[in-house]
Scaffold this active site. Structure first.
Site, PDB file in Angstrom:
ATOM      1  N   SER A  95     -82.323  32.774  21.899  1.00 49.84           N
ATOM      2  CA  SER A  95     -80.896  32.396  21.868  1.00 49.84           C
ATOM      3  C   SER A  95     -80.712  31.083  22.621  1.00 49.84           C
ATOM      4  CB  SER A  95     -80.092  33.507  22.553  1.00 49.84           C
ATOM      5  OG  SER A  95     -78.793  33.088  22.865  1.00 49.84           O
TER       6      SER A  95
ATOM      7  N   TYR B 188     -77.281  39.902  28.329  1.00 40.03           N
ATOM      8  CA  TYR B 188     -77.758  39.149  27.161  1.00 40.03           C
ATOM      9  C   TYR B 188     -78.541  37.927  27.634  1.00 40.03           C
ATOM     10  CZ  TYR B 188     -77.607  37.081  22.452  1.00 40.03           C
ATOM     11  OH  TYR B 188     -77.935  36.552  21.223  1.00 40.03           O
TER      12      TYR B 188
HETATM   13  P1  NAD Z   1     -75.706  41.122  13.941  1.00 41.16           P
HETATM   14  O1  NAD Z   1     -74.961  41.950  14.916  1.00 41.16           O
HETATM   15  O2  NAD Z   1     -75.036  40.712  12.666  1.00 41.16           O
HETATM   16  O3  NAD Z   1     -77.095  41.799  13.552  1.00 41.16           O
HETATM   17  C1  NAD Z   1     -77.839  42.596  14.438  1.00 41.16           C
HETATM   18  C2  NAD Z   1     -78.691  43.535  13.613  1.00 41.16           C
HETATM   19  O4  NAD Z   1     -79.377  44.427  14.504  1.00 41.16           O
HETATM   20  C3  NAD Z   1     -77.844  44.405  12.672  1.00 41.16           C
HETATM   21  O5  NAD Z   1     -78.529  44.547  11.450  1.00 41.16           O
HETATM   22  C4  NAD Z   1     -77.752  45.705  13.427  1.00 41.16           C
HETATM   23  O6  NAD Z   1     -77.491  46.836  12.600  1.00 41.16           O
HETATM   24  C5  NAD Z   1     -79.113  45.762  14.098  1.00 41.16           C
HETATM   25  N1  NAD Z   1     -79.104  46.655  15.242  1.00 41.16           N
HETATM   26  C6  NAD Z   1     -78.184  46.688  16.244  1.00 41.16           C
HETATM   27  N2  NAD Z   1     -78.454  47.693  17.079  1.00 41.16           N
HETATM   28  C7  NAD Z   1     -79.567  48.318  16.607  1.00 41.16           C
HETATM   29  C8  NAD Z   1     -80.330  49.434  17.040  1.00 41.16           C
HETATM   30  N3  NAD Z   1     -79.976  50.142  18.129  1.00 41.16           N
HETATM   31  N4  NAD Z   1     -81.427  49.778  16.342  1.00 41.16           N
HETATM   32  C9  NAD Z   1     -81.777  49.089  15.218  1.00 41.16           C
HETATM   33  N5  NAD Z   1     -81.089  48.035  14.760  1.00 41.16           N
HETATM   34  C10 NAD Z   1     -79.993  47.659  15.441  1.00 41.16           C
HETATM   35  O7  NAD Z   1     -76.099  39.835  14.749  1.00 41.16           O
HETATM   36  P2  NAD Z   1     -77.047  38.604  14.393  1.00 41.16           P
HETATM   37  O8  NAD Z   1     -76.332  37.407  14.842  1.00 41.16           O
HETATM   38  O9  NAD Z   1     -77.568  38.657  13.033  1.00 41.16           O
HETATM   39  O10 NAD Z   1     -78.213  38.876  15.438  1.00 41.16           O
HETATM   40  C11 NAD Z   1     -79.576  38.880  15.127  1.00 41.16           C
HETATM   41  C12 NAD Z   1     -80.353  38.382  16.332  1.00 41.16           C
HETATM   42  O11 NAD Z   1     -80.025  37.015  16.550  1.00 41.16           O
HETATM   43  C13 NAD Z   1     -80.022  39.108  17.627  1.00 41.16           C
HETATM   44  O12 NAD Z   1     -81.201  39.263  18.391  1.00 41.16           O
HETATM   45  C14 NAD Z   1     -79.071  38.154  18.312  1.00 41.16           C
HETATM   46  O13 NAD Z   1     -79.060  38.304  19.685  1.00 41.16           O
HETATM   47  C15 NAD Z   1     -79.677  36.825  17.893  1.00 41.16           C
HETATM   48  N6  NAD Z   1     -78.809  35.665  18.004  1.00 41.16           N
HETATM   49  C16 NAD Z   1     -77.650  35.559  17.301  1.00 41.16           C
HETATM   50  C17 NAD Z   1     -76.869  34.409  17.460  1.00 41.16           C
HETATM   51  C18 NAD Z   1     -75.585  34.215  16.733  1.00 41.16           C
HETATM   52  O14 NAD Z   1     -74.887  33.228  16.998  1.00 41.16           O
HETATM   53  N7  NAD Z   1     -75.200  35.061  15.809  1.00 41.16           N
HETATM   54  C19 NAD Z   1     -77.273  33.407  18.312  1.00 41.16           C
HETATM   55  C20 NAD Z   1     -78.462  33.545  19.018  1.00 41.16           C
HETATM   56  C21 NAD Z   1     -79.220  34.682  18.852  1.00 41.16           C
END
Ligand code: NAD
Length: 253
Positions: A145, A158
């Site tokens: 991130s 986080y």
């Molecule tokens: P999101 O919330 O849309 O997706 C997260 C996914 O993880 C979903 O499919 C959800 O069902 C799954 N998940 C959540 N809890 C779970 C559990 N207990 N067991 C199994 N699966 C589970 O968010 P995203 O933005 O797609 O996030 C994906 C990754 O990217 C994460 O690690 C997040 O921290 C990281 N990230 C996102 C951003 C952003 O701006 N969206 C930025 C930096 C990092």
């Protein structure tokens, strides 16, 4: 030929958090590059399955809650049973809990740390053990991130977990590079997914964030697919322990 080094034909990729957001984009990218995809999530992932089927790929969905490490070995075993090997692991599943640090609860600390860093480590370990059994190396991509590099506000667990992901990625790369196991990370910037819904709903925070993104837009799941395919492919065989920012220039600012 150089383009051949980007193909994932004949490989099997496990992607956690596959039902939506960045994980869904990564699953589709892996499938389009030729990999068989094992998608893991605690909810069903019919949309991802349909997208991959439409692209002519193979998808096995596994339902598992990654708040604990209990399901990990079973997932690796099911992937091997279905597709014969595991060659790529993408640790994408992650959660965020927003609250002032002064009021932050132990549950919000533990839940986020459990899935975002503890599960990530033990999934890396299980995948690497499988790679060693197969004797042909492997690729691990952890999703970091901007808060692997920066402090942020109101997301203490986080920031702690994602800073940990970048460090752990370096450590595992150092231990396993000699076995042809590449461990790298992708640090997405501000992406349009559920993870950032609260931020995008807050007009002030949303405008502040957009104003600092040189690309002048929030990122999309498709923006991380290419870098993930690259890090999963043999085109990146000499990249070890690096975290690639996919952030529209946020960190360059
Ligand atoms: P999101 O919330 O849309 O997706 C997260 C996914 O993880 C979903 O499919 C959800 O069902 C799954 N998940 C959540 N809890 C779970 C559990 N207990 N067991 C199994 N699966 C589970 O968010 P995203 O933005 O797609 O996030 C994906 C990754 O990217 C994460 O690690 C997040 O921290 C990281 N990230 C996102 C951003 C952003 O701006 N969206 C930025 C930096 C990092």
């Amino acid at each position: 030929m150089i383009m051949d080094t980007f193909t994932l034909e004949g490989k099997t990729a496990i992607v956690t958090g596959c039902s939506t957001g960045l994980g869904q984009g990564i699953c589709l990218g892996m499938a389009e590059a030729g990999a068989k995809v094992v998608g893991v999530d605690y909810v069903d992932a019919p949309e991802t399955a349909a997208m991959i089927e439409k692209a002519g790929g193979s998808f096995l969905g596994i339902k598992a809650n990654l708040l604990t490490i209990a399901p990990i070995q079973g997932i690796v075993d099911q992937a091997v049973e279905a597709f014969g090997s595991v060659d790529v692991l993408v640790n994408n599943a992650g959660i965020i809990r927003r609250e002032d640090s002064i009021n932050y609860t132990e549950k919000d600390w533990d839940d986020v740390m459990n899935i975002n860093i503890k599960t990530v480590f033990f999934f890396c370990q299980a995948a690497a053990r499988q790679f060693l059994k197969q004797s042909k190396g492997g690729k691990i991509i952890n999703i970091a991130s901007m808060l692997s590099f920066q402090g942020g506000i109101r997301v203490p667990s986080y920031t702690a977990s994602k800073s940990g992901v970048m460090g752990l990625t370096r450590l595992l790369a150092c231990e396993w590079a000699k076995d042809n196991i590449n461990v790298n990370a992708i640090a997405p910037g501000y992406m349009n997914t559920n993870n950032t819904e609260q931020l995008r709903k807050d007009p002030k925070r949303s405008a502040e964030i957009l104003a600092r993104i040189p690309a002048d837009r929030w990122g999309l799941p498709s923006d991380v697919a290419g870098p993930a395919v690259f890090l999963a492919s043999s085109a990146s065989d000499y990249i070890n322990g690096y975290t690639i920012a996919v952030d529209g220039g946020w960190l360059a600012r």
